[in-house]
Design a protein around this motif. Sequence first.
Motif, PDB file in Angstrom:
ATOM      1  N   ILE A   1      10.130  13.643   7.931  1.00  0.00           N
ATOM      2  CA  ILE A   1       9.900  13.164   9.297  1.00  0.00           C
ATOM      3  C   ILE A   1       9.555  11.681   9.277  1.00  0.00           C
ATOM      4  O   ILE A   1      10.033  10.894  10.106  1.00  0.00           O
ATOM      5  N   ILE A   2       8.741  11.291   8.297  1.00  0.00           N
ATOM      6  CA  ILE A   2       8.347   9.881   8.181  1.00  0.00           C
ATOM      7  C   ILE A   2       9.543   9.012   7.809  1.00  0.00           C
ATOM      8  O   ILE A   2       9.794   7.976   8.435  1.00  0.00           O
ATOM      9  N   THR A   3      10.308   9.435   6.800  1.00  0.00           N
ATOM     10  CA  THR A   3      11.416   8.605   6.319  1.00  0.00           C
ATOM     11  C   THR A   3      12.519   8.439   7.366  1.00  0.00           C
ATOM     12  O   THR A   3      13.092   7.362   7.514  1.00  0.00           O
ATOM     13  N   VAL A   4      12.802   9.515   8.118  1.00  0.00           N
ATOM     14  CA  VAL A   4      13.845   9.422   9.140  1.00  0.00           C
ATOM     15  C   VAL A   4      13.352   8.660  10.363  1.00  0.00           C
ATOM     16  O   VAL A   4      14.080   7.845  10.943  1.00  0.00           O
ATOM     17  N   ALA A   5      12.085   8.905  10.754  1.00  0.00           N
ATOM     18  CA  ALA A   5      11.540   8.221  11.926  1.00  0.00           C
ATOM     19  C   ALA A   5      11.472   6.713  11.698  1.00  0.00           C
ATOM     20  O   ALA A   5      11.809   5.920  12.584  1.00  0.00           O
ATOM     21  N   VAL A   6      11.035   6.319  10.510  1.00  0.00           N
ATOM     22  CA  VAL A   6      10.965   4.896  10.186  1.00  0.00           C
ATOM     23  C   VAL A   6      12.362   4.353   9.918  1.00  0.00           C
ATOM     24  O   VAL A   6      12.646   3.180  10.183  1.00  0.00           O
ATOM     25  N   GLY A   7      13.223   5.212   9.420  1.00  0.00           N
ATOM     26  CA  GLY A   7      14.589   4.780   9.148  1.00  0.00           C
ATOM     27  C   GLY A   7      14.734   4.157   7.773  1.00  0.00           C
ATOM     28  O   GLY A   7      15.328   3.100   7.609  1.00  0.00           O
ATOM     29  N   ILE A   8      14.183   4.843   6.758  1.00  0.00           N
ATOM     30  CA  ILE A   8      14.315   4.355   5.383  1.00  0.00           C
ATOM     31  C   ILE A   8      15.696   4.753   4.871  1.00  0.00           C
ATOM     32  O   ILE A   8      16.017   5.937   4.785  1.00  0.00           O
ATOM     33  N   THR A   9      16.510   3.781   4.553  1.00  0.00           N
ATOM     34  CA  THR A   9      17.875   4.053   4.109  1.00  0.00           C
ATOM     35  C   THR A   9      18.060   3.644   2.656  1.00  0.00           C
ATOM     36  O   THR A   9      17.484   2.647   2.198  1.00  0.00           O
ATOM     37  N   VAL A  10      18.853   4.416   1.939  1.00  0.00           N
ATOM     38  CA  VAL A  10      19.135   4.116   0.534  1.00  0.00           C
ATOM     39  C   VAL A  10      20.623   4.326   0.298  1.00  0.00           C
ATOM     40  O   VAL A  10      21.252   5.159   0.961  1.00  0.00           O
ATOM     41  N   PRO A  11      21.205   3.600  -0.635  1.00  0.00           N
ATOM     42  CA  PRO A  11      22.626   3.803  -0.941  1.00  0.00           C
ATOM     43  C   PRO A  11      22.837   5.058  -1.779  1.00  0.00           C
ATOM     44  O   PRO A  11      21.928   5.512  -2.479  1.00  0.00           O
ATOM     45  N   PHE A  12      24.027   5.617  -1.710  1.00  0.00           N
ATOM     46  CA  PHE A  12      24.340   6.807  -2.482  1.00  0.00           C
ATOM     47  C   PHE A  12      24.223   6.532  -3.982  1.00  0.00           C
ATOM     48  O   PHE A  12      23.869   7.424  -4.759  1.00  0.00           O
ATOM     49  N   ALA A  13      24.458   5.293  -4.379  1.00  0.00           N
ATOM     50  CA  ALA A  13      24.345   4.927  -5.796  1.00  0.00           C
ATOM     51  C   ALA A  13      22.933   5.157  -6.308  1.00  0.00           C
ATOM     52  O   ALA A  13      22.730   5.581  -7.460  1.00  0.00           O
ATOM     53  N   ALA A  14      21.934   4.883  -5.466  1.00  0.00           N
ATOM     54  CA  ALA A  14      20.537   5.088  -5.879  1.00  0.00           C
ATOM     55  C   ALA A  14      20.259   6.568  -6.107  1.00  0.00           C
ATOM     56  O   ALA A  14      19.548   6.936  -7.057  1.00  0.00           O
ATOM     57  N   ILE A  15      20.818   7.432  -5.271  1.00  0.00           N
ATOM     58  CA  ILE A  15      20.635   8.873  -5.441  1.00  0.00           C
ATOM     59  C   ILE A  15      21.223   9.330  -6.778  1.00  0.00           C
ATOM     60  O   ILE A  15      20.636  10.139  -7.494  1.00  0.00           O
ATOM     61  N   LEU A  16      22.388   8.778  -7.124  1.00  0.00           N
ATOM     62  CA  LEU A  16      23.017   9.126  -8.402  1.00  0.00           C
ATOM     63  C   LEU A  16      22.161   8.680  -9.578  1.00  0.00           C
ATOM     64  O   LEU A  16      21.982   9.426 -10.552  1.00  0.00           O
ATOM     65  N   LEU A  17      21.622   7.464  -9.492  1.00  0.00           N
ATOM     66  CA  LEU A  17      20.798   6.949 -10.590  1.00  0.00           C
ATOM     67  C   LEU A  17      19.518   7.756 -10.758  1.00  0.00           C
ATOM     68  O   LEU A  17      19.090   8.039 -11.877  1.00  0.00           O
ATOM     69  N   ILE A  18      18.880   8.106  -9.654  1.00  0.00           N
ATOM     70  CA  ILE A  18      17.647   8.887  -9.724  1.00  0.00           C
ATOM     71  C   ILE A  18      17.916  10.234 -10.383  1.00  0.00           C
ATOM     72  O   ILE A  18      17.147  10.690 -11.241  1.00  0.00           O
ATOM     73  N   ALA A  19      19.008  10.878 -10.006  1.00  0.00           N
ATOM     74  CA  ALA A  19      19.373  12.155 -10.617  1.00  0.00           C
ATOM     75  C   ALA A  19      19.641  11.977 -12.112  1.00  0.00           C
ATOM     76  O   ALA A  19      19.238  12.811 -12.935  1.00  0.00           O
ATOM     77  N   GLY A  20      20.322  10.878 -12.454  1.00  0.00           N
ATOM     78  CA  GLY A  20      20.620  10.616 -13.864  1.00  0.00           C
ATOM     79  C   GLY A  20      19.374  10.417 -14.697  1.00  0.00           C
ATOM     80  O   GLY A  20      19.245  10.981 -15.799  1.00  0.00           O
ATOM     81  N   PHE A  21      18.421   9.637 -14.186  1.00  0.00           N
ATOM     82  CA  PHE A  21      17.189   9.400 -14.942  1.00  0.00           C
ATOM     83  C   PHE A  21      16.295  10.637 -14.962  1.00  0.00           C
ATOM     84  O   PHE A  21      15.521  10.816 -15.914  1.00  0.00           O
ATOM     85  N   THR A  22      16.380  11.477 -13.943  1.00  0.00           N
ATOM     86  CA  THR A  22      15.656  12.747 -13.988  1.00  0.00           C
ATOM     87  C   THR A  22      16.129  13.578 -15.168  1.00  0.00           C
ATOM     88  O   THR A  22      15.320  14.166 -15.903  1.00  0.00           O
ATOM     89  N   LEU A  23      17.430  13.619 -15.377  1.00  0.00           N
ATOM     90  CA  LEU A  23      17.991  14.348 -16.514  1.00  0.00           C
ATOM     91  C   LEU A  23      17.593  13.694 -17.831  1.00  0.00           C
ATOM     92  O   LEU A  23      17.154  14.362 -18.764  1.00  0.00           O
ATOM     93  N   ILE A  24      17.706  12.368 -17.910  1.00  0.00           N
ATOM     94  CA  ILE A  24      17.412  11.653 -19.158  1.00  0.00           C
ATOM     95  C   ILE A  24      15.961  11.846 -19.569  1.00  0.00           C
ATOM     96  O   ILE A  24      15.652  12.157 -20.724  1.00  0.00           O
ATOM     97  N   TRP A  25      15.027  11.666 -18.628  1.00  0.00           N
ATOM     98  CA  TRP A  25      13.606  11.780 -18.986  1.00  0.00           C
ATOM     99  C   TRP A  25      13.251  13.215 -19.356  1.00  0.00           C
ATOM    100  O   TRP A  25      12.375  13.442 -20.188  1.00  0.00           O
ATOM    101  N   SER A  26      13.929  14.188 -18.756  1.00  0.00           N
ATOM    102  CA  SER A  26      13.635  15.580 -19.112  1.00  0.00           C
ATOM    103  C   SER A  26      14.037  15.887 -20.546  1.00  0.00           C
ATOM    104  O   SER A  26      13.434  16.741 -21.201  1.00  0.00           O
ATOM    105  N   LEU A  27      15.050  15.195 -21.039  1.00  0.00           N
ATOM    106  CA  LEU A  27      15.515  15.432 -22.411  1.00  0.00           C
ATOM    107  C   LEU A  27      14.521  14.943 -23.458  1.00  0.00           C
ATOM    108  O   LEU A  27      14.640  15.305 -24.629  1.00  0.00           O
ATOM    109  N   THR A  28      13.551  14.131 -23.051  1.00  0.00           N
ATOM    110  CA  THR A  28      12.501  13.695 -23.985  1.00  0.00           C
ATOM    111  C   THR A  28      11.511  14.821 -24.269  1.00  0.00           C
ATOM    112  O   THR A  28      10.674  14.692 -25.157  1.00  0.00           O
ATOM    113  N   THR A  29      11.593  15.920 -23.503  1.00  0.00           N
ATOM    114  CA  THR A  29      10.690  17.086 -23.549  1.00  0.00           C
ATOM    115  C   THR A  29       9.283  16.756 -23.060  1.00  0.00           C
ATOM    116  O   THR A  29       8.410  17.637 -23.073  1.00  0.00           O
TER     117      THR A  29
END
Length: 395
Positions: free
Chosen positions: A71-99
């Motif tokens: 509700i906060i992010t949409v009301a304020v209108g915080i926008t991000v590029p699709f590339a950022a979503i891809l990178l965040i997902a990628g680093f989530t996977l990478i950091w998880s592999l460190t155990t």
Amino acid sequence: MVETWLVEFLKGTGKFFLHPVLYYLVFLAGILGVMRVKRERKNFHIRAEDAYFELRQLFPMGLVIGLVLSIITVAVGITVPFAAILLIAGFTLIWSLTTNIRLMSPAYTLGAAFFGIILIAQNNWSIPFFSSIDDKVYPSLIVIQGLLLVAEGILIFKNGSKGSSPKLAKSKRGQIVGVHEVRRLWMVPLFLLIPGDALHLPFDWWPVFHLGAKEFSLFFVPFAIGFHQQIKGMLPKESIHLHGRRVIILGVLITLLSAAGYWYPLMSIGVAAFAVVGRELLALFAYLKDDSMTAYFSKKNNGLMIIGIIPGSPAGKMGLQVGEIISKVNGVLVRDEQTFYEALQKNRAHCKLEVFDTNGEIRFVQRALYEGDHHELGVLFVQDDRKFDDLKNVN
């Protein structure tokens, strides 16, 4: 207008179920549960919570917090590029592999994505989805990072101590002591505005944190939050609550500072670095403080220290708590497990306990025992005559 938003809302929600992070978190939570049960059985010959406990913690509270933040992010209108979503997902996977599950905190995943975007933009690398990135993305990502850090702190404070796992370890003096460990994953989904062609700007001032685009689409994006803490010097609930409060304060501070990055984009770089360093320092301070303390769960001269309670057992129904000391059972002084179980057998239909609570005050607990009840009451103790080859130094 309303119909357009409703359709986009439904489409964005549908994309949530296509996001690989959702299914990856379910898989990881299942693995954490199996590993915990295996370790508990090795230490105590019985598990505390079942193997699905971590999986049950993954969604409920995170969904509620995610909807509030959406509700906060949409009301304020915080926008991000699709590339950022891809990178965040990628680093989530990478950091998880460190155990090291702690590295899946938004401080690290969004921080790494933030600096990755800067690196790509500054070097003008030709990568799909990254061609339209400019400096307007910087404050948006850091605002989200701050909000998710607040969410992380709330989850740690409210949920982190629930079902903390008892384990046995060796001190530097070679004694068997008890510790509590939490390895937890949460998923916090957020509705985010992504440059697209579905939603037009309804107001001149909206969105506040924009990317220069005039049309947007809604994406329901799952964010991972990982937490790991081991406690030996105090009650797990007290230690984890303290850590959660500190993370909340850090998140609020990052959120406030990140807003200034909209007018001064370069400031976002400093705030992002501060978020990563600050989160790491909080983990370090928690470790050093705990490491300097004597073991809370160790053999006591006035009774048996409770390190764990099996859910649904007679002990749980009697209101026994982790950290309490059982001094007498059916009038018999107990100093070891053998005496404890022998005293229980004196009266198989009824159990009366004399207990020192965590404040050192004596209270009396009693309960009728029924056929089918756990024969050991469902209490886990620390005993120094147990031998485990895999115990690690924790002092």
